[in-house]
Scaffold this active site. Structure first.
Site, PDB file in Angstrom:
ATOM      1  CE  LYS A 221      46.952  74.902   5.322  1.00 43.56           C
ATOM      2  NZ  LYS A 221      47.306  74.539   3.935  1.00 43.56           N
TER       3      LYS A 221
ATOM      4  CD  GLN B 268      49.982  76.164   2.064  1.00 49.14           C
ATOM      5  OE1 GLN B 268      49.652  75.317   2.891  1.00 49.14           O
ATOM      6  NE2 GLN B 268      49.108  76.987   1.523  1.00 49.14           N
TER       7      GLN B 268
ATOM      8  CG  ASP C 202      46.296  69.664   1.214  1.00 45.80           C
ATOM      9  OD1 ASP C 202      45.464  70.348   1.836  1.00 45.80           O
ATOM     10  OD2 ASP C 202      47.478  70.000   1.045  1.00 45.80           O
TER      11      ASP C 202
HETATM   12  N1  GUN Z   1      47.197  76.508  -1.174  1.00 42.44           N
HETATM   13  C1  GUN Z   1      45.967  77.118  -1.144  1.00 42.44           C
HETATM   14  N2  GUN Z   1      45.084  76.299  -0.540  1.00 42.44           N
HETATM   15  C2  GUN Z   1      45.737  75.188  -0.191  1.00 42.44           C
HETATM   16  C3  GUN Z   1      45.363  74.000   0.494  1.00 42.44           C
HETATM   17  O1  GUN Z   1      44.218  73.774   0.877  1.00 42.44           O
HETATM   18  N3  GUN Z   1      46.356  73.088   0.692  1.00 42.44           N
HETATM   19  C4  GUN Z   1      47.621  73.281   0.261  1.00 42.44           C
HETATM   20  N4  GUN Z   1      48.505  72.320   0.479  1.00 42.44           N
HETATM   21  N5  GUN Z   1      48.004  74.363  -0.365  1.00 42.44           N
HETATM   22  C5  GUN Z   1      47.065  75.323  -0.587  1.00 42.44           C
END
Ligand code: GUN
Length: 284
Positions: free
Chosen positions: A53, A97, A120
């Protein structure tokens, strides 16, 4: 039947390039789009996602701020950081996350993020906006699925769409987005009876089951489009999805590979949400 392999890597590249151009336009107006990325603990899979990311932010000219907190961080400490990021007008997006360590309540954390910075799309305000057809942030993986279909010229309106999986992050928002595109949508899950019968009606299948190679040729109607959200490592260390690609692909009109299908789209849509955060924050 010959089938199209939907190239998520190429499509995600295109979207990131579009984001880079938009971020540059914002920079010319004096706005440096900024994403705060928070990781608690050192779950290896999470570390890979977070690294990817941050790398995507660099590619797109988005500033990323990194917060790496120890595994034993308390909920209070995390909520306090989120409070500061909410209040910081230089921060456009906040991403925590998941999963979080057991001592922290994920729902409380998600609700603490300012909905206007929730890139998100997990905050109940954004989930509610999606449900009622209002503007808001859309969860990245389901948004990526719709982009894959649209950019591959796969018509959704009027089609039988079957989503397998009902998570808040993928299954439910994917179903709502397909509905918003005028699909006829069915959601299947672990308690669904006659799964094969239901899935084999579908023109579009979204597999978010969480079980390797669970969807086989006998689930699939001839000519269906199949989107595979799963990612698993098999006994030989090779990546595979929720769909048994080798048996399913010959029956399809289009299918996403694993890796290189939905995966790269999640991050591209995160970049797209970061760009949208500037406009959305003014209207939410
Ligand atoms: N953990 C697994 N997928 C995601 C996601 O799309 N965003 C976040 N913040 N954590 C995750």
């Amino acid at each position: 039947m010959s089938y199209q392999i939907i190239d998520g890597k190429a499509i995600s590249k295109q979207i990131k390039e579009e984001c880079r151009v938009k971020a540059e336009q914002y920079r010319e107006r004096g706005i440096l789009i900024t994403l705060a990325v928070v990781q608690v603990g050192q779950d290896p899979a999470s570390s890979v996602y977070v690294r990817n990311k941050k790398r995507a932010c660099e590619e797109c000219g988005i500033k990323s701020l990194s917060y790496e907190l120890p595994e034993e961080t308390t909920e209070e400490e995390l909520l306090s950081l989120i409070g500061k990021l909410n209040a910081d007008s230089a921060v456009n997006g906040i991403l925590v996350q998941l999963p979080l360590p057991g001592q922290i309540d994920e729902n409380r954390v998600i609700q603490a993020i300012d909905a206007r910075k929730d890139v998100d799309g997990f905050h109940p305000m954004n989930a509610g906006a999606l449900c009622t057809g209002q503007r808001g942030f859309v969860s990245c993986t389901p948004a990526g699925i719709i982009e894959l279909l649209k950019r591959s010229n796969i018509e959704i309106a009027g089609k039988e769409c079957v989503v397998i999986g009902r998570s808040n992050i993928v299954g439910k928002p994917a179903a709502l987005l397909l509905l918003a595109e005028n699909g006829t949508v069915t959601v299947c899950h672990s308690r669904t009876k006659n799964l094969k019968e239901v899935v084999s009606r579908a023109d579009i299948v979204v597999a978010a089951v969480g079980k390797p190679k669970f969807i086989t040729a006998d689930h699939i109607k001839e000519g269906a489009a199949v989107i595979d959200v799963g990612i698993h490592r098999n006994e030989n260390g090779k990546l595979c999805g929720d769909v048994d690609f080798d048996s399913v692909a010959p029956k399809c009109s289009a299918i996403t590979p694993v890796p290189g299908g939905v995966g790269p789209m999640t991050i591209a849509m995160l970049m797209s949400n970061c760009i949208a955060s500037v406009d959305l924050s003014e209207s939410l």
